[in-house]
Design an enzyme around this catalytic site. Structure first.
Site, mmCIF file in Angstrom:
data_model
loop_
_atom_site.group_PDB
_atom_site.id
_atom_site.type_symbol
_atom_site.label_atom_id
_atom_site.label_comp_id
_atom_site.label_asym_id
_atom_site.label_seq_id
_atom_site.Cartn_x
_atom_site.Cartn_y
_atom_site.Cartn_z
ATOM 1 N N ASP A 150 0.823 -1.213 0.097
ATOM 2 C CA ASP A 150 -0.068 -0.148 -0.115
ATOM 3 C C ASP A 150 0.929 1.287 -0.014
ATOM 4 O O ASP A 150 1.838 1.222 0.713
ATOM 5 C CB ASP A 150 -0.697 -0.044 1.360
ATOM 6 C CG ASP A 150 -1.944 1.087 1.329
ATOM 7 O OD1 ASP A 150 -2.383 1.372 0.200
ATOM 8 O OD2 ASP A 150 -2.524 1.339 2.390
ATOM 9 N N HIS A 151 0.594 2.146 -0.875
ATOM 10 C CA HIS A 151 1.516 3.602 -0.801
ATOM 11 C C HIS A 151 2.879 3.329 -1.004
ATOM 12 O O HIS A 151 3.756 3.874 -0.499
ATOM 13 C CB HIS A 151 1.176 4.354 0.139
ATOM 14 C CG HIS A 151 -0.396 4.779 0.155
ATOM 15 N ND1 HIS A 151 -0.731 5.839 -0.527
ATOM 16 C CD2 HIS A 151 -1.452 4.519 0.865
ATOM 17 C CE1 HIS A 151 -2.132 5.994 -0.452
ATOM 18 N NE2 HIS A 151 -2.497 5.316 0.320
ATOM 19 N N ASP A 172 2.839 4.904 -5.489
ATOM 20 C CA ASP A 172 1.962 6.237 -5.097
ATOM 21 C C ASP A 172 2.962 7.575 -5.581
ATOM 22 O O ASP A 172 3.850 8.186 -4.710
ATOM 23 C CB ASP A 172 1.786 6.259 -3.745
ATOM 24 C CG ASP A 172 0.815 7.683 -3.628
ATOM 25 O OD1 ASP A 172 0.565 8.389 -4.518
ATOM 26 O OD2 ASP A 172 0.248 7.767 -2.405
ATOM 27 N N GLU A 202 -1.490 6.088 -9.066
ATOM 28 C CA GLU A 202 -2.385 7.068 -8.453
ATOM 29 C C GLU A 202 -2.333 8.482 -9.008
ATOM 30 O O GLU A 202 -1.406 8.696 -9.627
ATOM 31 C CB GLU A 202 -2.258 7.153 -6.965
ATOM 32 C CG GLU A 202 -3.270 8.452 -6.404
ATOM 33 C CD GLU A 202 -3.471 8.117 -5.010
ATOM 34 O OE1 GLU A 202 -3.121 7.142 -4.243
ATOM 35 O OE2 GLU A 202 -4.019 9.024 -4.227
ATOM 36 N N HIS A 246 -7.613 10.036 3.815
ATOM 37 C CA HIS A 246 -7.295 8.928 4.665
ATOM 38 C C HIS A 246 -7.758 9.221 6.180
ATOM 39 O O HIS A 246 -7.851 10.367 6.486
ATOM 40 C CB HIS A 246 -5.775 8.944 4.708
ATOM 41 C CG HIS A 246 -5.301 8.180 3.348
ATOM 42 N ND1 HIS A 246 -4.547 8.846 2.384
ATOM 43 C CD2 HIS A 246 -5.638 6.841 3.043
ATOM 44 C CE1 HIS A 246 -4.626 8.037 1.383
ATOM 45 N NE2 HIS A 246 -4.986 6.810 1.737
ATOM 46 N N GLY A 247 -7.844 8.375 7.206
ATOM 47 C CA GLY A 247 -7.775 8.880 8.242
ATOM 48 C C GLY A 247 -9.469 8.677 9.070
ATOM 49 O O GLY A 247 -10.415 8.363 8.204
ATOM 50 N N SER A 293 -13.041 4.228 4.683
ATOM 51 C CA SER A 293 -13.330 4.143 5.803
ATOM 52 C C SER A 293 -14.821 4.890 6.158
ATOM 53 O O SER A 293 -14.637 6.229 5.700
ATOM 54 C CB SER A 293 -12.513 4.371 7.132
ATOM 55 O OG SER A 293 -11.620 3.062 7.099
ATOM 56 N N ILE A 334 -9.714 -0.014 3.352
ATOM 57 C CA ILE A 334 -10.427 0.147 4.485
ATOM 58 C C ILE A 334 -9.303 -0.173 5.495
ATOM 59 O O ILE A 334 -8.883 -1.190 5.865
ATOM 60 C CB ILE A 334 -11.673 -0.562 4.525
ATOM 61 C CG1 ILE A 334 -12.636 -0.153 3.553
ATOM 62 C CG2 ILE A 334 -12.087 -0.403 6.269
ATOM 63 C CD1 ILE A 334 -13.827 -0.904 3.641
ATOM 64 N N SER A 336 -8.863 2.686 8.625
ATOM 65 C CA SER A 336 -9.241 3.126 9.971
ATOM 66 C C SER A 336 -10.444 2.594 10.510
ATOM 67 O O SER A 336 -10.196 2.552 11.931
ATOM 68 C CB SER A 336 -9.729 4.659 9.486
ATOM 69 O OG SER A 336 -8.578 5.393 9.048
HETATM 70 P P1 13P Z 1 -9.026 4.750 5.650
HETATM 71 O O1 13P Z 1 -8.086 5.755 6.420
HETATM 72 O O2 13P Z 1 -10.292 5.453 5.000
HETATM 73 O O3 13P Z 1 -9.409 3.486 6.210
HETATM 74 O O4 13P Z 1 -8.249 4.498 4.280
HETATM 75 C C1 13P Z 1 -7.117 3.393 3.817
HETATM 76 C C2 13P Z 1 -6.201 3.507 2.785
HETATM 77 O O5 13P Z 1 -6.846 4.061 1.872
HETATM 78 C C3 13P Z 1 -5.152 2.622 2.853
HETATM 79 O O6 13P Z 1 -4.503 2.901 1.724
HETATM 80 O O1 G3H Z 2 -3.264 4.587 3.553
HETATM 81 C C1 G3H Z 2 -2.827 4.449 4.508
HETATM 82 C C2 G3H Z 2 -3.080 3.356 5.483
HETATM 83 O O2 G3H Z 2 -4.196 3.451 6.242
HETATM 84 C C3 G3H Z 2 -1.896 2.979 5.905
HETATM 85 O O3 G3H Z 2 -1.788 3.934 7.248
HETATM 86 O O4 G3H Z 2 0.703 4.347 7.082
HETATM 87 O O5 G3H Z 2 -0.561 4.533 9.043
HETATM 88 O O6 G3H Z 2 0.068 2.184 8.276
HETATM 89 P P1 G3H Z 2 -0.187 3.786 7.907
HETATM 90 ZN ZN ZN Z 3 -4.490 4.827 0.913
#
Ligand code: 13P
Ligand code: G3H
Ligand code: ZN
Length: 390
Positions: A150-151, A172, A202, A246-247, A293, A334, A336
């Site tokens: 992820d990212h 990303d 992205e 996010h968050g 989320s 998802i 958060s």
């Molecule tokens: P949320 O913070 O909305 O759960 O998004 C998570 C996310 O995009 C992980 O890449």
């Molecule tokens: O998009 C981000 C994810 O929610 C991951 O969050 O970098 O705090 O692990 P994190």
């Molecule tokens: Zn994300």
């Protein structure tokens, strides 16, 4: 365990680096004396490095994982989205797999840079490998599990994940100038596709703050850029920005209105017109939504009731996500919500049983609460239940 200091054992990675440096040194003099020329030496070195890479890398197919290609094609056709749940620890992983198996859903296990730092990259990868076996043990003969970065922020991070068994990576480059994003994404795609690993790119910037993903403003994806981006990079899916973030604080109360029937805050709608324009430009192309989320009110209330202080946490309404899942949006991220479900359960145990100190007695309920949440998302929001091949 990174053991530093004289005489202490080194990690496998450190040993490998020392070994390859030694081999490189010996080869340099051997090849130079045989071939007389630096260019012959460089060719030989390139060949040897490639042989070493191919023989030391772990292919995700050997771990029982799958990439996203077929999964996304089926999801777009079927009008549902694949859940992409982040995990950082064993309880989250167990809950994700149990929920996916019991609902017969394909699933994407997501590992962020922050998760790799927190839990150790090697450990997380072996946990994902274990997840396949765990799913089988739970009675799923042919689980469809993707291990996804992820990212991913650099080519090197993506390469390291691909080389160690990830079946999908996100690069990303959304914060970079357009041409740099194209060049970086293309480089990752060219490497990943050699091993049939799929790549998410992205375009557009999401607002919100997480450990490793932060931005205080958002920019919707420009539909005029998507054809050029997808064609030139060759990416397999595209994360776009249509108002998610996010968050747990996705909107301020000032941006919302109160629903007179429920008394609940209703945030402004997602920019479905942007999504529609993207789908028109790239018909049938897999689209990804990050920051999805919903920030369930009951979890926030439980957290606050038992000593938490989450003020005005507002997420994306689930009806909006359900609507998106029926379109070309075939991956919904998802994280958060799972954090909230875990925290709510742990706080409740601590408040109700202050004498409890066995971690299983609070991490167990946390795991159960996350499993309930994942099942709800799969069945009622994403619609990916009963979509496994058999
Ligand atoms: P949320 O913070 O909305 O759960 O998004 C998570 C996310 O995009 C992980 O890449
Ligand atoms: O998009 C981000 C994810 O929610 C991951 O969050 O970098 O705090 O692990 P994190
Ligand atoms: Zn994300």
């Amino acid at each position: 365990m990174a053991c530093k200091g004289k005489g202490l054992p080194q990690t496998n990675k450190e040993n490998r680096i020392i070994f390859f440096k030694g081999v490189d040194f010996v080869l340099f003099y051997m090849l130079k004396s045989i071939m007389f020329s630096d260019s012959y030496y460089l060719c030989g070195r390139f060949l040897i490095i490639n042989v070493i890479t191919y023989t030391t890398m772990v292919n995700y197919k050997d771990l029982g994982l799958v990439n996203t290609r077929e999964m996304f094609a089926k999801a777009i056709k079927g009008g549902y989205a694949i859940p992409a749940f982040n995990f950082n620890n064993m309880e989250q992983m167990q809950a994700i797999i149990k929920a996916a198996v019991e609902t017969k859903s394909p699933v994407i296990l997501q590992v962020s840079k922050g998760a790799r730092q927190y839990a150790n990259a090697t450990l997380l990868r072996y946990m994902a490998q274990g997840a396949v076996e765990y799913a089988k043990e739970l009675g799923c003969a042919h689980p469809e599990i993707v291990l996804h970065l992820d990212h991913g922020d650099t080519f090197e991070t993506c390469k390291s994940c691909i080389d160690s068994g990830f079946s999908s990576v996100m690069i990303d480059g959304s914060h970079l100038p357009y041409e740099e994003n194209v060049a970086l994404t293309k480089k990752v795609v060219e490497y990943a596709h050699q091993f049939d690993v799929t790549v998410e790119g992205e375009l557009g910037v999401l607002a919100g703050v997480e450990d490793e993903v932060s931005s205080d403003h958002h920019t919707y994806t420009d539909p005029e850029e998507v054809i050029d981006f997808a064609t030139r990079t060759g990416c397999d899916s595209l994360a776009i920005s249509i108002g998610t973030s996010h968050g747990a604080y996705k909107f301020t109360p000032e941006q919302c209105h109160i629903d007179p029937k429920t008394g609940r805050m209703v945030p402004p709608p997602l920019a479905f017109e942007v999504l529609d324009a993207v789908m028109e430009k790239l018909p049938g192309f897999p689209i990804v939504l990050h920051g999805s989320s919903s920030v369930p009110e009951e979890e926030v209330e439980t957290i606050n009731k038992y000593g938490g202080a989450l003020k005005a946490a507002i997420g994306i309404p689930e009806e909006e996500l359900r609507k998106a899942a029926k379109s070309a949006v075939c991956k919904i991220n998802i994280d958060s919500d799972s954090r909230l479900a875990m925290t709510a359960a742990v706080r409740k145990v601590f408040a109700e049983k202050p004498a409890e100190f066995d971690p299983r007695k609070y991490l167990g309920p946390a795991r159960d609460n996350m499993e309930k949440l994942y099942k709800h998302k799969i069945i009622n929001v994403l619609g990916s239940d009963n979509k496994l091949a058999q």
